[in-house]
Design an enzyme around this catalytic site. Structure first.
Site, PDB file in Angstrom:
ATOM      1  NE  ARG A 160      -1.526  -0.851   6.553  1.00  0.00           N
ATOM      2  CZ  ARG A 160      -2.105  -1.693   7.600  1.00  0.00           C
ATOM      3  NH1 ARG A 160      -3.357  -1.415   7.694  1.00  0.00           N
ATOM      4  NH2 ARG A 160      -1.467  -2.420   7.868  1.00  0.00           N
ATOM      5  CB  SER A 217       4.920  -1.111   5.008  1.00  0.00           C
ATOM      6  OG  SER A 217       5.324  -1.709   6.266  1.00  0.00           O
ATOM      7  CD  GLU A 234       0.869   1.607   4.200  1.00  0.00           C
ATOM      8  OE1 GLU A 234       0.715   2.194   5.106  1.00  0.00           O
ATOM      9  OE2 GLU A 234       1.147   0.492   3.609  1.00  0.00           O
TER      10      GLU A 234
END
Length: 379
Positions: free
Chosen positions: A183, A266, A370
């Protein structure tokens, strides 16, 4: 400063200035106040010219694609939104005659990501199918090395076209230059460059990438013995449909009528605590939840843990904090923070802070958001 820059932009071919839009209209969380203006760019050339004009004038700007990874404050500050809408997609094969040895998909940054995946699957190309249903634009995928169901963009990415805001250079760069990791890329949380297009190298045998995510493999009928090899493959169309079904069940496919999908996907990354720390976390779980729960705690190579599992065991069930709250955990998946229709960014931030602090207090694990934060922060 803004007015003179916008006057220059009004003469740029492919650019359109919009004064009637707020970030809540541009993001999947449906949150965020108004920018000074939004400039919609229909071509790659328009993106480059608009960003150049704003940078030369010293005007703060935010690049917006699908808006699926942004948390924007209710008062975002004195900035201009540059909305990338350049969306051409080109599919091709390489080889000679019947000896086709590979395929490429090249998409401009504004292309809807799932449209790119759908086109590749329809052509029988393999490699992107596990990334079906992810909201947002193609240009955003390398920025955070988008991944799901055992696949990451980095595994098929061949090149990224960048406009470097420091040097003014527009060029294709290699994936290796982006420091891609879980990520992460060196583009994330920086404003050094704008993604203009992406190119992927795919397979042409009609089969998926190896299925390495247990839930997906099981749904596709991969048995334990075949799955243990880590090389099980299935027709790309079958894998896409299975992924979409799994994502819908978790509220992870955009649906205007379903507030569980009014999210940034998410919200927290899965924490990587290191192999040596996994057992200490397990001990904290045992002290809070009991030995049986602790023994069921999922962990992965490198000491990666499941953020969703930790959130729920820390006392935050699906739908927390309950009916009537403007911002809640999804009723389908504890890792998605959602806007129930009239939430403010402040509501969502308060919920994110509560969950982060609760997991840290219970288990000593710090969850990291995130999304990219604009005009707001968690601490």
């Amino acid at each position: 400063m803004h007015e003179s820059a916008l006057t220059r932009i009004s003469g740029v071919s492919g650019a359109k200035i919009d004064h009637d839009v707020a970030f809540r209209d541009l993001t999947t969380l449906r949150l965020g106040g108004r920018p000074v203006a939004a400039v919609r760019c229909a071509t790659v050339g328009a993106v480059v010219e608009v960003v150049r004009i704003l940078d030369d004038a010293g005007v703060p700007l935010l690049i917006v694609g699908g808006g699926s990874n942004l948390v924007v404050a209710d008062e975002p500050g004195d900035l201009v939104a540059v909305v990338v809408e350049a969306d051409d997609v080109v599919l091709g094969t390489s080889g000679h005659g019947l000896d086709v040895d590979g395929a490429t998909v090249e998409a401009e940054a504004g292309a809807v990501w799932d449209d790119v995946v759908e086109m590749s699957v329809a052509a029988g190309f393999g490699g992107l199918e596990c990334l079906s249903g992810i909201p947002g634009s193609a240009g955003a995928t390398p920025v955070q090395n988008v991944g799901a169901y055992g696949a990451e963009v980095s595994s098929t990415l061949e090149g990224v076209r960048l406009y470097d805001r420091r040097t003014g250079v527009d060029e294709w760069v290699s994936p290796e230059s982006l420091d891609l990791a879980y990520r992460y890329s060196n583009l994330k949380f920086t404003a050094r460059a704008v993604v203009l297009a992406v190119r992927f190298r795919l397979t042409v045998d009609g089969l998926s990438a190896p299925l390495r995510y247990g839930e997906l493999a099981k749904r596709l009928g991969v048995g334990p013995e075949e799955g243990a090899s880590g090389e099980a493959r299935r027709p790309v169309a079958d894998v896409r449909e299975a992924v979409l079904a799994l994502r819908r069940g978790k509220g992870m496919v955009l649906d205007d009528a379903d507030h569980d999908t009014w999210s940034a996907g998410s919200f927290f990354t899965n924490p990587i605590v290191g192999e040596a720390e996994v057992e200490s976390v397990r001990e904290r779980v045992a002290a809070t939840c009991g030995d049986d729960v602790a023994q069921s705690m999922p962990s992965y190579p490198g000491g990666k843990l499941s953020a969703a599992w930790l959130i729920e065991r820390a006392g935050f069930p699906k739908g927390h904090p309950g009916e009537g709250a403007p911002a809640r955990l999804s009723t389908k998946h504890t890792l998605a923070l959602t806007n129930r229709g009239d939430a403010t960014a402040a509501d969502l931030i308060a919920l994110a802070r509560e969950i982060r602090d609760g997991v840290r207090d219970a288990f000593g694990v710090s969850l990291v958001p995130e999304p990219v934060w604009i005009g707001a922060e968690l601490d």
